[in-house]
Design an enzyme around this catalytic site. Structure first.
Site: not given
Length: 244
Positions: A186, A223-225, A154, A75, A150
């Site tokens: 996402d 996940t929290r993300f 932009k 991972e 990430d």
């Protein structure tokens, strides 16, 4: 004990690095500092010798590293470690390698692995590109998982995104034929970029068809993300590619 192979096959046993040395050695990125709690610092002190793998820059025999022959799952960028910990709890037949540069996340996962009594997880606190290039033998991995990298949302920052042609080619090299690459994002335009890059990468075939996606597999915990993105109205794309 770390197990390394020199170019002539001789085993090399380096001394462990301290946490400060690990931070200084990283050169290809700027480490995110975040809030490093006393408990997370203690986790490095107490549990890194059990679960940690210090970057040396030499190829490793992964079966020796884990003390057994089992499918190997990597991972990349495990964040706070929730997905990796969940997988290790529910898929004990696999050996897991996690790579993360965010020290508080590594510390949190170290505590979790110790609490679980895990024996088949090893962690790098280092740059994934360096680890893949210099420490993982080609064809050594059965699966690579990259969850919510990430998005650098932009447009002028898109060149900083992890999923680029050169990195995709590197992933293909490290996967065995018959292995798979699983990614989740996402961000719609990042999913589009993933399709653009991976569909054009020799050695990868989208299991769901051209520009297709799969339902969230059982092995990936939310996940929290992901929850944060859903709260913002973002959908999630799970992409699964087979190594051919």
């Amino acid at each position: 004990m770390m197990n390394l192979l020199s170019n002539d096959g001789v085993q090399v046993l380096p001394r462990p690095f301290t946490l400060n040395e690990r931070r200084r050695e990283v050169r290809s990125f700027v480490l995110r500092q975040g809030h490093f709690t006393p408990a997370q610092k203690r986790a490095f002190d107490h549990y890194w010798p059990r679960f940690g793998v210090d970057f040396i820059g030499q190829l490793r025999d992964l079966d020796v590293l884990f003390g057994r022959s089992a499918p190997k799952v990597l991972e990349v960028g495990f964040g706070n470690g929730a997905a990796l910990r969940f997988a290790a709890q529910h898929e004990p037949r696999y050996d897991y390698i996690g790579i993360e540069v965010y020290a508080p996340g590594v510390g949190r996962l170290l505590n979790g692995l110790a609490e679980d009594g895990s024996r088949h997880v090893r962690l790098y606190h280092y740059d994934a590109v360096e680890v893949l290039n210099k420490e993982i033998v080609d064809g050594a991995l059965d699966e690579i998982r990259i969850y919510f990298p990430d998005p650098w949302h932009k447009k002028r920052h898109h060149k900083r995104r992890l999923i680029q042609p050169l990195f995709a080619t590197l992933l293909v090299r490290k996967l065995r034929v018959g292995g798979c690459l699983h990614m989740a994002t996402d961000w719609a335009d990042y999913a589009e970029q993933m399709w653009d890059v991976l569909d054009a990468t020799p050695g990868l075939v989208n299991r769901a068809g051209l520009r297709g996606q799969v339902p969230c597999p059982d092995w990936r915990v939310q996940t929290r993300f992901e929850r944060r993105g859903q709260n913002l109205g973002h959908r999630v794309w799970d992409l699964l590619y087979d190594r051919v």
